[in-house]
Design an enzyme around this catalytic site. Structure first.
Site, PDB file in Angstrom:
ATOM      1  N   LYS A 115      14.779  -0.227  43.555  1.00  0.00           N
ATOM      2  CA  LYS A 115      14.982   1.029  44.275  1.00  0.00           C
ATOM      3  C   LYS A 115      14.106   1.127  45.514  1.00  0.00           C
ATOM      4  CE  LYS A 115      17.181   4.073  41.014  1.00  0.00           C
ATOM      5  NZ  LYS A 115      17.171   5.328  40.267  1.00  0.00           N
ATOM      6  N   LYS A 197      24.659  -4.061  38.317  1.00  0.00           N
ATOM      7  CA  LYS A 197      25.165  -3.103  37.322  1.00  0.00           C
ATOM      8  C   LYS A 197      25.990  -2.016  38.011  1.00  0.00           C
ATOM      9  CE  LYS A 197      21.614   0.431  37.073  1.00  0.00           C
ATOM     10  NZ  LYS A 197      20.819   1.366  36.339  1.00  0.00           N
ATOM     11  N   LYS A 200      26.135   4.919  39.668  1.00  0.00           N
ATOM     12  CA  LYS A 200      26.762   6.096  40.263  1.00  0.00           C
ATOM     13  C   LYS A 200      26.335   6.318  41.696  1.00  0.00           C
ATOM     14  CE  LYS A 200      23.765   9.087  37.289  1.00  0.00           C
ATOM     15  NZ  LYS A 200      23.156   8.232  36.377  1.00  0.00           N
TER      16      LYS A 200
HETATM   17  P1  TYM Z   1      20.546   6.763  34.093  1.00  0.00           P
HETATM   18  O1  TYM Z   1      20.767   8.193  34.463  1.00  0.00           O
HETATM   19  O2  TYM Z   1      20.484   5.758  35.175  1.00  0.00           O
HETATM   20  O3  TYM Z   1      21.632   6.299  33.067  1.00  0.00           O
HETATM   21  C1  TYM Z   1      21.921   7.060  31.887  1.00  0.00           C
HETATM   22  C2  TYM Z   1      22.234   6.110  30.746  1.00  0.00           C
HETATM   23  O4  TYM Z   1      23.336   5.262  31.090  1.00  0.00           O
HETATM   24  C3  TYM Z   1      22.961   3.901  30.923  1.00  0.00           C
HETATM   25  N1  TYM Z   1      23.614   3.116  31.978  1.00  0.00           N
HETATM   26  C4  TYM Z   1      24.393   2.056  31.758  1.00  0.00           C
HETATM   27  N2  TYM Z   1      24.784   1.445  30.638  1.00  0.00           N
HETATM   28  C5  TYM Z   1      25.605   0.383  30.755  1.00  0.00           C
HETATM   29  N3  TYM Z   1      26.046  -0.085  31.948  1.00  0.00           N
HETATM   30  C6  TYM Z   1      25.677   0.494  33.114  1.00  0.00           C
HETATM   31  N4  TYM Z   1      26.126   0.043  34.277  1.00  0.00           N
HETATM   32  C7  TYM Z   1      24.806   1.623  33.046  1.00  0.00           C
HETATM   33  N5  TYM Z   1      24.250   2.435  33.987  1.00  0.00           N
HETATM   34  C8  TYM Z   1      23.517   3.332  33.315  1.00  0.00           C
HETATM   35  C9  TYM Z   1      21.445   3.880  31.068  1.00  0.00           C
HETATM   36  O5  TYM Z   1      20.884   2.753  30.430  1.00  0.00           O
HETATM   37  C10 TYM Z   1      21.060   5.182  30.416  1.00  0.00           C
HETATM   38  O6  TYM Z   1      20.982   5.026  29.019  1.00  0.00           O
HETATM   39  N6  TYM Z   1      15.636   6.995  33.274  1.00  0.00           N
HETATM   40  C11 TYM Z   1      16.954   7.185  32.690  1.00  0.00           C
HETATM   41  C12 TYM Z   1      17.185   8.615  32.265  1.00  0.00           C
HETATM   42  C13 TYM Z   1      16.133   9.128  31.362  1.00  0.00           C
HETATM   43  C14 TYM Z   1      15.908   8.757  30.015  1.00  0.00           C
HETATM   44  C15 TYM Z   1      14.778   9.505  29.599  1.00  0.00           C
HETATM   45  C16 TYM Z   1      16.565   7.883  29.155  1.00  0.00           C
HETATM   46  C17 TYM Z   1      15.179  10.039  31.696  1.00  0.00           C
HETATM   47  N7  TYM Z   1      14.382  10.266  30.652  1.00  0.00           N
HETATM   48  C18 TYM Z   1      14.284   9.361  28.308  1.00  0.00           C
HETATM   49  C19 TYM Z   1      16.046   7.748  27.859  1.00  0.00           C
HETATM   50  C20 TYM Z   1      14.925   8.479  27.462  1.00  0.00           C
HETATM   51  C21 TYM Z   1      17.995   6.818  33.707  1.00  0.00           C
HETATM   52  O7  TYM Z   1      17.740   6.765  34.881  1.00  0.00           O
HETATM   53  O8  TYM Z   1      19.238   6.645  33.197  1.00  0.00           O
END
Ligand code: TYM
Length: 331
Positions: A115, A197, A200
């Site tokens: 990032k 990956k 969004k």
């Molecule tokens: P985020 O918002 O990027 O994504 C949310 C969830 O979706 C999963 N994910 C994917 N899984 C498979 N293929 C993909 N291309 C893909 N893109 C995203 C992510 O692994 C995630 O599970 N930091 C986290 C959000 C967060 C969080 C937490 C998660 C904040 N606090 C505490 C767990 C526990 C994040 O940016 O996910």
């Protein structure tokens, strides 16, 4: 809610409309977990401002993300579903944990490296310390299991390290969490560059399928998905694009790779891509219908997130108080 069930926590950033990757990698697993565990799910709005957000769009994204979580089947009765910024303990805990997380540890986070290269004009301190905020989210609720996609594994490992370090200094304050990563769908790749990956925030909208994309757009995005110059639907090294489409199809239909290979024997990529697109359209149709209904009912959404925040704040407040007392703050 209270009881002997294991506690689960997970979060999702409202940094754009959620994608098929978010759904297959995380959200879809949250839904059945609600029957087995004490689940707490959060729209991680504090996390999202590590990237600059336009205020009106950000507000809409938060609202839509909350509504889509309800639409996929998160139940505000069975689970706690809240907006992270509504529970101030998250920001407070993040500061405490920042002081127990090493610069070197944060420097090794691949997401920070990616990032900071991508948003090089705004490499803010929040982007760097983001894993402490995430560790705080999890540790505040004493979560044992954290259902995420494979990309969050490194952050989870850091959460474990920080929890163990804190417990080592002060005694058992935090439960050390385990990641819960699905076997299929854990890493859904970009449709335009299958080595990246699906995200969004990708500028190329053909690279991801949003959960709210219209059926025609979904079919078109799959038809245009990057594959290779061969024509055999087969899971193999070097066939990243086809492997990704097969992974999506397997995850959506429950079929094995062998079954998929047999199903499309002699068919070529065109037929296969259309079938993947159709399967995804069918998967998303009921979610989209439910979303349309919910997003029109702002009063209901507000009532849900108010209740969720009150329930979350009670649990989080307890852990925060305990951690502060251990450190030596006057309570
Ligand atoms: P985020 O918002 O990027 O994504 C949310 C969830 O979706 C999963 N994910 C994917 N899984 C498979 N293929 C993909 N291309 C893909 N893109 C995203 C992510 O692994 C995630 O599970 N930091 C986290 C959000 C967060 C969080 C937490 C998660 C904040 N606090 C505490 C767990 C526990 C994040 O940016 O996910």
């Amino acid at each position: 809610m209270e009881g002997a069930k294991k506690r689960v926590f997970s979060g999702i950033q409202p940094s754009g409309m959620l994608t098929l990757g978010n759904y297959l990698g995380a959200l879809r697993n949250w839904v059945p977990m609600q029957d087995e565990f004490d689940c707490i799910f959060s729209v991680a709005d504090l996390h999202a401002i590590t990237i600059r957000q336009e205020p009106a769009a950000f507000r809409r994204q938060i609202l839509e993300t909350y509504a889509i979580l309800l639409a996929v089947g998160i139940s505000p009765e069975k689970s706690i579903l809240f907006l992270q910024s509504h529970v101030s303990a998250h920001a407070e805990m993040a500061w405490l944990l920042d002081c127990y997380t090493q610069f070197g540890e944060l420097s090794r986070m691949t997401q920070f490296k990616d990032k900071s290269a991508r948003y090089s004009s705004n490499v803010n301190a929040g982007l760097f310390t983001y894993p402490s905020l995430m560790a705080g989210d999890i540790l505040l609720y004493q979560a044992e299991l954290v259902p995420v996609g494979a990309d969050q594994k490194q952050h989870l490992e850091l959460s474990r390290t920080v929890a163990e370090r804190f417990n080592g200094l002060y005694g058992p304050v935090f439960t050390v969490p385990e990641p819960y990563i699905p076997k299929v769908g854990a890493r859904v790749m970009s449709l335009q560059d299958p080595r990246k990956k699906m995200s969004k925030s990708d500028e190329n909208h053909n690279a991801f399928v949003s959960l709210l994309d219209k059926p025609d757009d979904i079919i078109r995005k799959f038809k245009r998905a990057v594959t290779d110059s061969e024509s055999e639907v087969k899971y193999a090294d070097g066939k990243d694009g086809v492997n990704n489409l097969m992974g999506i199809y397997a995850s959506v239909t429950g079929k094995t790779m062998d079954e998929i290979q047999r199903e499309f024997e002699g068919e070529g990529y065109g037929v296969f891509k259309s079938a993947v697109g159709e399967a995804v359209v069918d998967l998303l149709r009921p979610i989209q219908q439910e979303f349309d209904r919910l997003i029109a009912d702002k009063g209901y959404l507000e009532a849900c997130w108010k209740t969720g925040a009150a329930r979350a704040a009670r649990l989080a407040g307890r852990t925060l108080a305990k951690a502060m007392k251990k450190i030596g703050f006057i309570r």
